[in-house]
Design a protein around this motif. Structure first.
Motif, PDB file in Angstrom:
ATOM      1  N   ASP A   1       0.814  -1.210   0.000  1.00 11.99           N
ATOM      2  CA  ASP A   1       0.000   0.000   0.000  1.00 11.99           C
ATOM      3  C   ASP A   1       0.849   1.262   0.000  1.00 11.99           C
ATOM      4  O   ASP A   1       0.347   2.358   0.227  1.00 11.99           O
ATOM      5  CB  ASP A   1      -0.948   0.014   1.208  1.00 11.99           C
ATOM      6  CG  ASP A   1      -2.021  -1.057   1.110  1.00 11.99           C
ATOM      7  OD1 ASP A   1      -2.501  -1.318  -0.013  1.00 11.99           O
ATOM      8  OD2 ASP A   1      -2.366  -1.641   2.155  1.00 11.99           O
TER       9      ASP A   1
ATOM     10  N   GLU B   1      -5.295   5.243   4.174  1.00 12.97           N
ATOM     11  CA  GLU B   1      -5.746   4.956   2.816  1.00 12.97           C
ATOM     12  C   GLU B   1      -4.550   4.711   1.895  1.00 12.97           C
ATOM     13  O   GLU B   1      -3.579   5.469   1.911  1.00 12.97           O
ATOM     14  CB  GLU B   1      -6.551   6.135   2.260  1.00 12.97           C
ATOM     15  CG  GLU B   1      -7.788   6.485   3.069  1.00 12.97           C
ATOM     16  CD  GLU B   1      -8.452   7.743   2.532  1.00 12.97           C
ATOM     17  OE1 GLU B   1      -8.139   8.150   1.390  1.00 12.97           O
ATOM     18  OE2 GLU B   1      -9.275   8.321   3.250  1.00 12.97           O
TER      19      GLU B   1
ATOM     20  N   PRO C   1      -4.535   6.160  -4.559  1.00 14.25           N
ATOM     21  CA  PRO C   1      -5.434   5.707  -5.622  1.00 14.25           C
ATOM     22  C   PRO C   1      -4.649   5.088  -6.771  1.00 14.25           C
ATOM     23  O   PRO C   1      -3.522   5.516  -7.059  1.00 14.25           O
ATOM     24  CB  PRO C   1      -6.144   6.998  -6.049  1.00 14.25           C
ATOM     25  CG  PRO C   1      -5.309   8.112  -5.542  1.00 14.25           C
ATOM     26  CD  PRO C   1      -4.581   7.613  -4.335  1.00 14.25           C
ATOM     27  N   PRO C   2      -5.208   4.084  -7.440  1.00 11.49           N
ATOM     28  CA  PRO C   2      -4.466   3.390  -8.507  1.00 11.49           C
ATOM     29  C   PRO C   2      -3.968   4.317  -9.608  1.00 11.49           C
ATOM     30  O   PRO C   2      -2.898   4.074 -10.180  1.00 11.49           O
ATOM     31  CB  PRO C   2      -5.492   2.386  -9.045  1.00 11.49           C
ATOM     32  CG  PRO C   2      -6.435   2.157  -7.907  1.00 11.49           C
ATOM     33  CD  PRO C   2      -6.531   3.468  -7.192  1.00 11.49           C
ATOM     34  N   HIS C   3      -4.726   5.378  -9.906  1.00 10.58           N
ATOM     35  CA  HIS C   3      -4.309   6.278 -10.990  1.00 10.58           C
ATOM     36  C   HIS C   3      -3.317   7.336 -10.511  1.00 10.58           C
ATOM     37  O   HIS C   3      -2.772   8.092 -11.318  1.00 10.58           O
ATOM     38  CB  HIS C   3      -5.533   6.972 -11.599  1.00 10.58           C
ATOM     39  CG  HIS C   3      -6.274   7.863 -10.631  1.00 10.58           C
ATOM     40  ND1 HIS C   3      -7.046   7.356  -9.615  1.00 10.58           N
ATOM     41  CD2 HIS C   3      -6.335   9.219 -10.537  1.00 10.58           C
ATOM     42  CE1 HIS C   3      -7.578   8.355  -8.926  1.00 10.58           C
ATOM     43  NE2 HIS C   3      -7.146   9.485  -9.456  1.00 10.58           N
ATOM     44  N   GLU C   4      -3.049   7.392  -9.197  1.00  6.01           N
ATOM     45  CA  GLU C   4      -2.056   8.306  -8.630  1.00  6.01           C
ATOM     46  C   GLU C   4      -1.225   7.521  -7.598  1.00  6.01           C
ATOM     47  O   GLU C   4      -1.373   7.700  -6.396  1.00  6.01           O
ATOM     48  CB  GLU C   4      -2.733   9.507  -7.962  1.00  6.01           C
ATOM     49  CG  GLU C   4      -3.426  10.441  -8.939  1.00  6.01           C
ATOM     50  CD  GLU C   4      -4.122  11.578  -8.221  1.00  6.01           C
ATOM     51  OE1 GLU C   4      -3.942  12.740  -8.651  1.00  6.01           O
ATOM     52  OE2 GLU C   4      -4.843  11.317  -7.234  1.00  6.01           O
TER      53      GLU C   4
ATOM     54  N   HIS D   1      -0.908  12.776  -3.502  1.00  6.51           N
ATOM     55  CA  HIS D   1      -0.661  11.646  -4.391  1.00  6.51           C
ATOM     56  C   HIS D   1      -0.537  12.168  -5.816  1.00  6.51           C
ATOM     57  O   HIS D   1      -1.242  13.106  -6.212  1.00  6.51           O
ATOM     58  CB  HIS D   1      -1.794  10.627  -4.286  1.00  6.51           C
ATOM     59  CG  HIS D   1      -1.931  10.039  -2.913  1.00  6.51           C
ATOM     60  ND1 HIS D   1      -0.933   9.278  -2.336  1.00  6.51           N
ATOM     61  CD2 HIS D   1      -2.925  10.124  -1.998  1.00  6.51           C
ATOM     62  CE1 HIS D   1      -1.317   8.910  -1.129  1.00  6.51           C
ATOM     63  NE2 HIS D   1      -2.514   9.406  -0.893  1.00  6.51           N
TER      64      HIS D   1
END
Length: 254
Positions: A158, A174, A177-180, A199
């Motif tokens: 993570d 958290e 995010p996958p795109h960042e 991010h």
């Protein structure tokens, strides 16, 4: 200059870039970004560790303004422009507190900047060592800015920030995010510890991140401008490879 995907080239290529970026950051900090009585040095020993950039404070001249109270930006007046801010819960296990670390010069160590390299993430023991270095710094009251331009991998599933947060608090944060997938984290060494987070995606620009000089004041770290400086000196052969692959990636988008 958009952030490149450094996983596409050999670790030694990023190591070369990393060294130049560190020097560019040191130069910018020492050219007026840090308040009087503060200065930055690159690749220095902090206790048993070597850190990329450290900010030190020399004793103020008698009768001069106290830089710690007047330098940089006040959080209350100009909150750092980041996406998220989190704090450890009151129930988190406390970090040890000792007297401030001092450099060989006798000047007090205030903050460190750590730019993550592939070697910090290539095996479990290296991740553990890197996280221990940051936790140790925070435990000694030293603020930390961590710049991680490598996405989560098998040893930090993570990301390094989440691994550090869970290590300090046993509470997960958290995942990026996958795109960042890239993470910038500025940690304030106070009780409880605070983190200011951004991010970033490959191909996006780096924001100015806060580098704290005390829990209430910070300076803006010119990550984008210094990244550009380091990139301009990168050998042409590697710039072409990284840019070519980025162009191909963009070309596949609908």
């Amino acid at each position: 200059m958009p952030v490149h995907d450094w996983t596409r080239v050999d670790a030694g290529v990023f190591h070369d870039f990393h060294n130049v970026w560190i020097a560019a950051l040191r130069n910018q900090l020492n050219e007026g970004l840090l308040p009087p009585d503060y200065y930055a040095m690159s690749e220095q020993h902090a206790g048993k560790y070597i850190v990329d950039v450290m900010t030190l404070h020399r004793p103020s001249v008698k009768g001069s303004p106290r830089a710690r109270e007047t330098g940089g930006l006040a959080v209350a007046d100009a909150p750092p422009q980041v996406r998220r801010q989190i704090s450890l819960s009151p129930t988190a296990r406390s970090l040890r507190k000792t007297l401030a670390i001092r450099h060989v010069s006798g000047h007090q160590l205030i903050a460190v900047i750590e730019i993550v390299s592939p070697a910090n993430k290539d095996r479990h023991e290296h991740v553990d060592e890197f996280l221990g270095k940051i936790e140790d710094a925070l435990g000694h009251g030293v603020h930390v800015l961590m710049v991680d331009l490598f996405p989560p991998g098998k040893h930090d599933r993570d990301g390094l920030h989440c691994a550090l947060w869970e290590r300090m608090s046993d509470e997960p944060d958290e995942a990026p995010p996958p795109h960042e997938p890239l993470t910038l984290a500025s940690y304030v060494a106070q009780t409880p510890i605070r983190a200011f987070l951004e991010h970033v995606a490959f191909g996006s620009r780096l924001p100015e991140m806060p580098l704290f000089i005390n829990p209430d004041r910070y300076v803006k770290t010119p990550l984008e401008a210094t990244y550009d400086t380091a990139w301009n000196g990168t050998p042409q052969v590697w710039r072409e490879i990284l840019q070519r692959r980025e162009r191909r990636k963009r070309g596949k988008r609908p």
